[in-house]
Design an enzyme around this catalytic site. Structure first.
Site, PDB file in Angstrom:
ATOM      1  CE  LYS A 136     166.762   3.199 -28.174  1.00 35.06           C
ATOM      2  NZ  LYS A 136     167.137   1.751 -28.139  1.00 35.06           N
ATOM      3  CE1 TYR A 152     169.291   1.718 -33.165  1.00 35.67           C
ATOM      4  CE2 TYR A 152     167.091   2.566 -33.625  1.00 35.67           C
ATOM      5  CZ  TYR A 152     168.131   2.329 -32.735  1.00 35.67           C
ATOM      6  OH  TYR A 152     168.000   2.696 -31.400  1.00 35.67           O
ATOM      7  NE  ARG A 210     169.796   0.933 -23.300  1.00 37.36           N
ATOM      8  CZ  ARG A 210     170.619   0.742 -24.326  1.00 37.36           C
ATOM      9  NH1 ARG A 210     171.716   0.010 -24.185  1.00 37.36           N
ATOM     10  NH2 ARG A 210     170.342   1.286 -25.501  1.00 37.36           N
ATOM     11  CG  ASN A 218     167.115  -0.412 -25.144  1.00 43.09           C
ATOM     12  OD1 ASN A 218     166.601   0.495 -25.803  1.00 43.09           O
ATOM     13  ND2 ASN A 218     168.100  -1.171 -25.606  1.00 43.09           N
ATOM     14  CG  HIS A 250     170.845   5.638 -29.816  1.00 38.27           C
ATOM     15  ND1 HIS A 250     171.321   4.484 -30.384  1.00 38.27           N
ATOM     16  CD2 HIS A 250     171.631   6.651 -30.286  1.00 38.27           C
ATOM     17  CE1 HIS A 250     172.346   4.783 -31.176  1.00 38.27           C
ATOM     18  NE2 HIS A 250     172.550   6.092 -31.138  1.00 38.27           N
ATOM     19  CD  GLU A 271     174.412   7.114 -33.978  1.00 39.70           C
ATOM     20  OE1 GLU A 271     174.358   7.555 -32.816  1.00 39.70           O
ATOM     21  OE2 GLU A 271     174.610   5.894 -34.226  1.00 39.70           O
TER      22      GLU A 271
HETATM   23  P1  DAT Z   1     172.582  -0.457 -28.228  1.00 38.16           P
HETATM   24  O1  DAT Z   1     171.279   0.325 -28.269  1.00 38.16           O
HETATM   25  O2  DAT Z   1     172.900  -0.885 -26.813  1.00 38.16           O
HETATM   26  O3  DAT Z   1     173.714   0.253 -28.919  1.00 38.16           O
HETATM   27  P2  DAT Z   1     172.465  -2.196 -30.568  1.00 38.16           P
HETATM   28  O4  DAT Z   1     173.115  -1.095 -31.320  1.00 38.16           O
HETATM   29  O5  DAT Z   1     173.082  -3.550 -30.641  1.00 38.16           O
HETATM   30  O6  DAT Z   1     172.323  -1.829 -29.007  1.00 38.16           O
HETATM   31  O7  DAT Z   1     170.945  -2.346 -31.025  1.00 38.16           O
HETATM   32  C1  DAT Z   1     170.159  -1.191 -31.245  1.00 38.16           C
HETATM   33  C2  DAT Z   1     168.789  -1.406 -30.655  1.00 38.16           C
HETATM   34  O8  DAT Z   1     168.142  -2.502 -31.313  1.00 38.16           O
HETATM   35  C3  DAT Z   1     168.785  -1.793 -29.169  1.00 38.16           C
HETATM   36  O9  DAT Z   1     168.877  -0.674 -28.324  1.00 38.16           O
HETATM   37  C4  DAT Z   1     167.470  -2.493 -29.052  1.00 38.16           C
HETATM   38  C5  DAT Z   1     167.348  -3.213 -30.395  1.00 38.16           C
HETATM   39  N1  DAT Z   1     167.855  -4.599 -30.281  1.00 38.16           N
HETATM   40  C6  DAT Z   1     169.145  -4.990 -30.281  1.00 38.16           C
HETATM   41  N2  DAT Z   1     169.253  -6.313 -30.142  1.00 38.16           N
HETATM   42  C7  DAT Z   1     167.983  -6.787 -30.047  1.00 38.16           C
HETATM   43  C8  DAT Z   1     167.387  -8.083 -29.900  1.00 38.16           C
HETATM   44  N3  DAT Z   1     168.147  -9.170 -29.807  1.00 38.16           N
HETATM   45  N4  DAT Z   1     166.037  -8.154 -29.822  1.00 38.16           N
HETATM   46  C9  DAT Z   1     165.267  -7.056 -29.929  1.00 38.16           C
HETATM   47  N5  DAT Z   1     165.754  -5.816 -30.080  1.00 38.16           N
HETATM   48  C10 DAT Z   1     167.081  -5.681 -30.137  1.00 38.16           C
HETATM   49 MG    MG Z   2     174.014   0.690 -30.946  1.00 38.27          MG
END
Ligand code: DAT
Ligand code: MG
Length: 151
Positions: free
Chosen positions: A11, A51, A104, A114, A117, A128
């Site tokens: 990212k 997303y 991370r 973080n 991805h 993707e």
């Molecule tokens: P991951 O990236 O671990 O697959 P995810 O698919 O649940 O996690 O979410 C995608 C991204 O969205 C994540 O990397 C960061 C952001 N995100 C997720 N939950 C969040 C939250 N509670 N507050 C802020 N950003 C969040």
């Molecule tokens: Mg995810």
């Protein structure tokens, strides 16, 4: 034991913080095969499509702003069990909960920054990679390490 593909993306914070080499190294050293790699400034529409499952979340607008705030490194990696393994190498979504030794866990402190991805299923890996790479941007090549990685 099936060969899978996953989409990994460094990212904008990972790029800005000079972590590109460090992050690529972790997947390389593990023994996965890189089949796609590019530095890319992501348009808003693509970030929203990537997303789309999070569209209703309160953090969605900030997530899109973050992902489009600078160049990202798009990667496709291939290997047996690569989807789940890459998620383990990456660590928990919240870097403060991610185990030390994970990307991370070692390199980040906040969910909203973080650094990387990784696809969450083989189906999403394919989806993707299709979304982020055009035809002709992926390379099929013989991984000469293969016989030294698996018996
Ligand atoms: P991951 O990236 O671990 O697959 P995810 O698919 O649940 O996690 O979410 C995608 C991204 O969205 C994540 O990397 C960061 C952001 N995100 C997720 N939950 C969040 C939250 N509670 N507050 C802020 N950003 C969040
Ligand atoms: Mg995810």
């Amino acid at each position: 034991e099936e060969v899978e593909e996953t989409y990994i993306m460094i990212k904008p914070d990972g790029v800005q913080r000079g972590l590109v080499g460090e992050i690529i190294s972790r997947f390389e050293r593990k023994g996965f095969k890189l089949t796609g790699l590019k530095l890319f400034q992501c348009p808003k529409e693509l970030a929203e499509e990537h997303y789309k499952d999070l569209k209703t979340k309160p953090f969605f607008p900030k997530l899109i702003e973050y992902i489009t705030s600078g160049p990202v490194v798009c990667m496709a990696w291939e290997g047996v069990g690569v989807v789940a393994s890459a998620r383990k190498l990456i660590g928990a979504t919240n870097p403060l909960q991610a185990e030390p030794g994970t990307i991370r866990g070692d390199l980040a402190v906040q969910t909203g920054r973080n650094v990387v991805h990784g696809s969450d299923s083989p189906e999403n890996g394919k989806r993707e990679i299709d979304l982020w790479f055009k035809e002709g941007e992926l390379c099929q090549w013989v991984h000469v390490q293969a016989p030294w990685l698996r018996e």
